[in-house]
Design a protein around this motif. Structure first.
Motif, mmCIF file in Angstrom:
data_model
loop_
_atom_site.group_PDB
_atom_site.id
_atom_site.type_symbol
_atom_site.label_atom_id
_atom_site.label_comp_id
_atom_site.label_asym_id
_atom_site.label_seq_id
_atom_site.Cartn_x
_atom_site.Cartn_y
_atom_site.Cartn_z
ATOM 1 N N TYR A 35 9.368 21.463 -19.897
ATOM 2 C CA TYR A 35 10.804 21.328 -19.835
ATOM 3 C C TYR A 35 11.195 19.867 -20.061
ATOM 4 C CZ TYR A 35 11.410 25.933 -17.599
ATOM 5 O OH TYR A 35 11.451 27.276 -17.324
ATOM 6 N N GLN A 37 14.540 17.299 -19.089
ATOM 7 C CA GLN A 37 15.769 17.184 -18.322
ATOM 8 C C GLN A 37 16.487 15.899 -18.706
ATOM 9 O OE1 GLN A 37 15.369 16.963 -14.001
ATOM 10 N NE2 GLN A 37 17.321 17.999 -13.740
ATOM 11 N N GLU A 41 21.840 16.949 -16.093
ATOM 12 C CA GLU A 41 21.697 18.305 -16.614
ATOM 13 C C GLU A 41 20.531 19.017 -15.947
ATOM 14 O OE1 GLU A 41 24.921 17.737 -18.982
ATOM 15 O OE2 GLU A 41 23.778 19.605 -18.837
ATOM 16 N N GLY A 42 20.485 20.338 -16.127
ATOM 17 C CA GLY A 42 19.330 21.087 -15.670
ATOM 18 C C GLY A 42 18.220 21.003 -16.696
ATOM 19 N N PRO A 43 16.975 21.298 -16.305
ATOM 20 C CA PRO A 43 15.862 21.278 -17.254
ATOM 21 C C PRO A 43 16.065 22.308 -18.360
ATOM 22 C CG PRO A 43 15.076 21.359 -14.983
ATOM 23 C CD PRO A 43 16.531 21.635 -14.941
ATOM 24 N N LEU A 45 14.044 24.446 -21.361
ATOM 25 C CA LEU A 45 12.713 24.872 -21.779
ATOM 26 C C LEU A 45 12.443 24.428 -23.214
ATOM 27 C CD1 LEU A 45 10.165 26.536 -21.084
ATOM 28 C CD2 LEU A 45 11.346 28.525 -22.050
#
Lengths: 113, 113
Positions: A35, A37, A41-43, A45
């Motif tokens: 991932y 990040q 922000e969120g990770p 994929l």
């Protein structure tokens, strides 16, 4: 419990250089995930690996699932400024099904233009 | 299609107050996860929902933490009597199947004063 040892912790590189980071564990995993990040922000994929020895590419990114199933690496070729961020390896915790992800502590990448 | 959404994006609260964090998973994803990310750290698993099965709560750090998922879709994470050490980014993720990658929301940044 399972731990993923990710290295290096941080990297400072020049634009255009190649980058390599890896993740190791004393436990065997059947899936490896990478991932990225970005700040705030969120990770996201990047690459998922499902078979030992598998080598998978996503643009300039290449990841491999180690033959022993205890490690994985991620390479970024010809880095660009937008590659900046924190890269995490992750794997589903093997006991009780694959519900939980175990994460490495991340590799923070800085790319100097 | 829309990704995982979370609200609020930021929450500042006073020690001792209760907070509720919301997660809307990707439509059609049956699995939903909550993680916590402290500053500069990897992600720590909190709780997992899969369909109508009983949730896996093994990662919840104390009985002040609870979560529910209504109608197999939206989930709410509740933290009662918040403490300063609860300050972190709370991330929600969803996936279609157990062995495929989890997709993360942007997170809720919680600050307990």
């Amino acid at each position: 419990g399972q731990q993923l040892n990710q290295s290096p912790q941080s990297m400072f590189i020049q634009e255009g250089e190649d980058v390599s980071m890896n993740c190791t564990s004393s436990s065997i995993f059947n899936t490896w995930l990478w991932y990225k990040q970005d700040p705030g922000e969120g990770p996201v994929l990047l690459i998922a690996l499902y078979k030992a020895g598998e080598l998978t590419s996503n643009g300039r990114l290449t990841a491999q699932f180690g033959i022993t199933r205890k490690d994985s690496f991620l390479n970024i070729s010809a880095s660009i400024p937008s590659d900046v961020g924190i890269y995490f390896c992750a794997a589903p915790a093997p006991q009780g099904g694959s519900e939980k992800l175990v994460f490495g502590k991340g590799t923070k990448l800085t790319v100097n233009p | 299609g829309a990704g995982v959404s979370q609200s609020p994006s930021n929450k500042v609260t006073e020690k001792g107050k209760d907070v509720e964090l919301r997660c809307d998973p990707i439509s059609g994803h049956t699995a939903l996860y909550w993680y916590r990310q402290s500053l500069g750290q990897g992600l720590e698993f909190l709780i997992y929902f899969q369909g109508n099965s009983a949730p896996d709560k093994s990662g919840l750090p104390s009985d002040r933490f609870s979560a529910e998922r209504t109608g197999g879709s939206v989930s709410t994470l509740t933290i009662q009597r918040t403490q300063q050490e609860d300050s972190a980014v709370y991330l929600c993720a969803s996936s279609r199947t157990l062995d495929r990658g989890q997709y993360f929301g942007p997170g809720t940044r919680l600050l307990v004063l």
